[in-house]
Design an enzyme around this catalytic site. Structure first.
Site, short mmCIF file in Angstrom:
data_model
loop_
_atom_site.label_atom_id
_atom_site.label_comp_id
_atom_site.label_asym_id
_atom_site.label_seq_id
_atom_site.Cartn_x
_atom_site.Cartn_y
_atom_site.Cartn_z
CG HIS A 48 -2.02 -0.96 1.18
ND1 HIS A 48 -3.26 -0.70 0.63
CD2 HIS A 48 -2.07 -2.23 1.61
CE1 HIS A 48 -4.03 -1.77 0.75
NE2 HIS A 48 -3.32 -2.72 1.34
CE LYS A 96 -5.92 14.01 -0.03
NZ LYS A 96 -6.13 12.80 -0.80
NE ARG A 97 -3.07 10.04 9.82
CZ ARG A 97 -2.83 9.01 10.60
NH1 ARG A 97 -3.75 8.10 10.82
NH2 ARG A 97 -1.66 8.89 11.21
CE LYS A 118 -1.86 10.82 2.80
NZ LYS A 118 -2.56 9.94 1.85
CB THR A 138 -9.80 5.48 -1.13
OG1 THR A 138 -9.24 5.79 0.15
CG2 THR A 138 -9.20 4.18 -1.63
CE LYS A 148 -13.43 6.32 0.91
NZ LYS A 148 -12.35 6.36 1.92
C1 26V Z 1 3.20 4.79 6.26
C2 26V Z 1 4.38 5.45 6.38
C3 26V Z 1 5.28 5.07 7.48
C4 26V Z 1 6.61 5.78 7.49
C5 26V Z 1 6.54 7.16 6.93
C6 26V Z 1 5.95 7.20 5.58
C7 26V Z 1 4.67 6.48 5.51
C8 26V Z 1 3.75 6.81 4.54
C9 26V Z 1 2.57 6.16 4.45
C10 26V Z 1 2.28 5.14 5.31
C11 26V Z 1 0.96 4.44 5.21
C12 26V Z 1 1.08 3.11 4.63
C13 26V Z 1 -0.17 2.37 4.39
C14 26V Z 1 -1.32 3.17 3.85
O1 26V Z 1 -2.17 3.61 4.57
N1 26V Z 1 -1.39 3.30 2.54
C15 26V Z 1 -2.53 3.89 1.86
O2 26V Z 1 -3.34 2.83 1.41
C16 26V Z 1 -4.50 3.26 0.73
C17 26V Z 1 -5.32 2.05 0.40
O3 26V Z 1 -4.65 1.25 -0.53
C18 26V Z 1 -4.10 4.06 -0.51
O4 26V Z 1 -5.27 4.55 -1.14
C19 26V Z 1 -3.20 5.22 -0.14
O5 26V Z 1 -2.73 5.86 -1.31
C20 26V Z 1 -2.03 4.71 0.69
O6 26V Z 1 -1.26 5.81 1.19
#
Ligand code: 26V
Length: 810
Positions: free
Chosen positions: A357, A549-550, A555, A657, A661
């Site tokens: 992801h 979003k987060r 982003k 996502t 939406k």
């Molecule tokens: C985690 C981390 C951890 C270290 C710092 C950078 C970083 C950046 C992002 C994340 C999140 C990882 C998992 C996640 O939530 N991914 C999201 O998954 C969604 C569903 O597939 C997708 O639509 C998003 O683009 C994606 O960021």
């Protein structure tokens, strides 16, 4: 399967509801508070759901277990009434009892079981699996506390405990009888008899994993699946009576609290990894407990036919968090079921699949080998052996003299540099590895997992994300949904592709007017919520421009607020400047330890404070930050949005996502060619989306050239871009809580890692053109409707059907 009615009629519903109030609270319906009315209704609907669940599937059907540390469910009552097809009946019944269904639904608390996109995707998939009628089960953790509740104080994000379980979770059932034991630590003991040898684990700490089941109601109400959430409890009642008698209550309870800590809190996903032991325990607990349960069920139904496990069961791992599924399944098969090593490995690979992801390298989980081995000694032996065999195998394909060999090993080995690399573990144990949008999968193949892709191209595939339109359109936006159903019937709830039938209505002036009326009402609804939660008063005649979003650097909420500041500066310095009046709406949480993202939140709130209090610009622009973004308030925001901000630096957002939406809800995307934006753009065509900025390959090339200089950007536009950078430190925005030195340095010292300044002009230009277009109401509405009409593809029903066909083979 059953098609029996939930309630015979309105009268039957009222009688059951009244009786349930009496049973639970000993009070008449009218004497119950709205909150009590909610709990009774939810429990009544949950009991109906459970009754259907038991007869939903036969043992011959292939079972899918979706392993995820997060399921961001959102409130369930309204959703289940819709899925059971009884929303109108219940609304009428409640009304005739002198109450209001919406008021009752509003009492429901968001379950604190996820972070953001990844967790919500898992929840959408549960809805779609039940809709498709498959035996699809969720396996996750029951966290006592959610992420955190976000408050804004002095412009800053303040985190408070999310005690979402305080009043109970009416949808869950505790299943003591299905508890399993999970062992941590201890030693591995080797036994030998007649040349045969085997291993047992001894000592260590044994934890009882107790499941709580939540019914998942499929649309149409024919199939109800379940989500199983695990909670950690002490196995033995190791209460230290001596300590208690000595008055040391903390020590008396220590064992219990150490164990319970495992399921106490949900970790933020974007705060980086720092060897968090508790997280590793969470991961193993839900993996081991889930697998033990799966094999117990399988053995009951099919005996010891382990060779066919992969034909009857699919185990899907959501990111690397459940990566221990491979070695744990092997451990159980080899140590407890007597399957040979090689056969067990083949069974695992056939059964397990994996979704990645994110391409952010910091996000790839790693654990120090020593920590791992101490906590899970037997599991580590399997990992070590699989890694050894993988290396041997590699050596037969690539000569060790070949310069490639070490570099391939460096990228693909499980054990490297004293660490267990969970992504490589996931890949080596899976028959399928997928990304979540076309671009993201391409990037996995080209860079992140390139060496694996070269060796095993057949394992890689794309599954573009989707969202459940039943929640994010039908439930979130009742007024627009009603209009849609009047026009094309209600078949779109079952088959989202039927939204295409809206295309002819793009020529229908009265439909487009109706759309505008509905959107206006949704904007009023959101404006009331914004006023109540942030105090900001929005004019619903302005454009609602939304980024929710987060918070993360990539982003680029920072780029958005730069645009807002640009409009503000122009309004003040140029009396002929006349932008489209706009309300800029932001919402989202930043991880507690992610300082930069929290500073961006403070910046937005400081800009909001300056702009919203400046009479010179107040009739043109306002800025609102909606606190505590969650599934519940997201639904209010999506339905009221007109511009969807999807502005990540190209190549960084795996899919996104909220873009889907918002598109469903007839917002027009203003975005970069990143993640699923690309596929949205292809579907709606260039006239119905506004694209700006560098493409992913241009971003790569610019970074590789080493010739990007933020100071050049600054110097080439001192009046606008340069002015905004100066404002970060010159006191203009400091009124609320000080300057923004760290954001300034991120741009000017760290050289703008996310190319905010590089895309700035292209973004500002795109925004003006898009808001200019807004002036032609008929054309805008037509284009907005086209977005809804083309959104069927982004239903998670489509995504799940692709998983079923290509990965799970159902
Ligand atoms: C985690 C981390 C951890 C270290 C710092 C950078 C970083 C950046 C992002 C994340 C999140 C990882 C998992 C996640 O939530 N991914 C999201 O998954 C969604 C569903 O597939 C997708 O639509 C998003 O683009 C994606 O960021």
């Amino acid at each position: 399967m059953t098609t029996e009615k939930i309630f015979e009629n309105e009268q039957d519903f009222i009688e059951q509801y009244r009786e349930a109030c009496m049973t639970k609270y000993g009070s008449k319906f009218e004497e119950c508070s709205s909150q009590e009315q909610f709990y009774v209704l939810a429990e009544l609907i949950a009991s109906k759901a459970r009754a259907i669940q038991t007869s939903s599937h036969t043992k011959e059907e292939k079972k899918v277990y979706y392993f995820s540390l997060e399921f961001l469910l959102g409130p369930l009552l309204d959703n289940y009434l819709i899925n059971f097809g009884i929303r109108d009946l219940v609304a009428k019944g409640v009304e005739s009892m002198g109450a209001n269904l919406e008021e009752i639904c509003r009492q429901e608390v968001d379950p604190g079981l996820g972070n953001g996109g990844l967790g919500r995707l898992a929840a959408c998939f549960l809805d779609s699996m039940a809709h498709e009628g498959i035996a699809g089960y969720g396996n996750g953790m029951r966290y006592r506390y959610g992420l955190f509740r976000q408050y804004i104080e002095g412009g800053r994000q303040v985190e408070r405990t999310d005690n979402w379980l305080a009043n109970g979770f009416p949808w869950e059932t505790r299943k003591d009888g299905s508890s399993v034991l999970v062992r941590f630590g201890g030693q591995v003991v080797r036994h030998e008899e007649n040349g045969h040898f085997w291993f047992t684990q001894e000592g260590g700490e044994i934890v009882r994993a107790v499941p709580y089941d939540v019914p998942i109601v499929g649309f149409g109400g024919k199939v109800v699946n379940k989500l199983r959430l695990w909670s950690a409890e002490p196995y033995t009642e190791d209460f230290d009576l001596d300590a208690f008698n000595a008055g040391d209550y903390a020590r008396a309870n220590k064992f219990r609290s150490d164990v319970e800590a495992i399921s106490t809190i949900l970790y933020p996903n974007d705060a980086g990894e720092h060897g968090r032991m508790l997280r590793l325990k969470q991961e193993y607990l839900f993996v081991s407990a889930g697998l033990q349960t799966i094999l117990r069920t399988y053995e009951r139904e099919f005996g010891q036919d382990w060779a066919n496990l992969g034909k009857r069961v699919s185990i899907h791992t959501n990111d690397t968090h459940p990566a221990m599924c491979g070695p744990e399944l092997m451990r159980i098969l080899v140590d407890e079921k007597g399957v040979g090593f090689d056969e067990a490995y083949q069974i695992c690979k056939e059964t397990i699949s994996f979704t990645n992801h994110t391409v952010m390298p910091e996000a790839l989980e790693k654990w120090p080998i020593n920590t791992f081995r101490n906590l899970l000694p037997r599991l580590y032996m399997f990992i070590d052996e699989i890694d050894r065999r993988y290396r041997d195998n590699l050596a037969t394909h690539l000569s060790p003299n070949d310069g490639n060999w070490t570099s391939v090993l460096e990228k693909t080995a499980i054990l490297w540099d004293g660490q267990v690399r969970m992504a490589n573990l996931s890949i080596i144990f899976s028959h399928s590895i997928n990304g979540v949008s076309a671009l993201h999968t391409q990037i996995l193949k080209d860079t992140v997992f390139h060496e694996f892709y070269e060796m095993m191209p057949h394992r890689f595939n794309n599954k573009t994300n989707g969202v459940t339109h039943r929640r994010f359109l039908c439930e979130a936006n009742p007024s627009y949904s009603k209009l849609i159903t009047e026009a094309i019937g209600d078949g779109w709830l079952d088959d989202a592709m039927e939204l295409e039938k809206l295309v002819p209505f793009e020529q229908d002036a009265s439909f487009l007017e109706g759309m505008e009326v509905a959107k206006k009402a949704d904007k009023e609804r959101l404006a009331a919520y914004v006023k109540q939660t942030s105090g900001v008063v929005l004019d619903t005649n302005t454009v609602f421009d939304v980024q929710v979003k987060r918070f993360h650097a990539y982003k680029r909420q920072l780029l958005n607020v730069f645009k807002v500041l640009d409009i503000y500066n122009r309004l003040i310095t140029d009396s002929s400047y006349n932008p489209r009046p706009t309300s800029f709406i932001f919402s989202g949480k930043a991880a507690q330890s992610y300082t930069f993202a929290k500073e961006v939140i403070r910046l937005i709130n400081s800009v909001a404070d300056v702009i919203n209090n400046d009479e010179r610009v107040n009739d043109k622009i306002k800025v609102a930050f909606v606190p505590n973004f969650a599934v519940s308030n997201a639904q209010l925001i999506y339905s009221a949005a007109e511009i969807s901000e999807q502005i990540s630096v190209a190549g960084a957002e795996a899919s996104g996502t909220s873009n889907m939406k918002l598109m469903m809800n007839a917002a027009i995307t203003l975005g970069t060619l990143d993640g699923a934006n690309i596929e949205i753009s292809e579907l709606v065509g260039p006239d119905n989306i506004k694209i700006f900025g560098l493409h992913a390959d241009e971003v790569d090339a610019l970074r590789a050239s080493g010739r990007y200089y933020a100071w050049d950007m600054y110097n080439s536009d001192r009046d606008h871009l340069g002015r905004i950078v100066d404002m970060l430190t010159d006191g203009t925005l400091a009124r609320l809580s000080g300057n923004f030195d760290s954001i300034h340095d991120y741009l000017m010292v760290d050289n703008d890692p996310d190319l905010v300044m590089r895309d700035f002009h292209s973004y500002v230009q795109a925004w003006s053109e898009l808001t200019e277009f807004y002036g032609d109401r008929a054309a805008w509405n037509k284009s907005a409707l086209h977005n809804t009409a083309k959104a069927g593809y982004f239903s998670s029903d489509r995504t799940i059907r692709e998983y079923m066909a290509d990965i799970w083979h159902i």
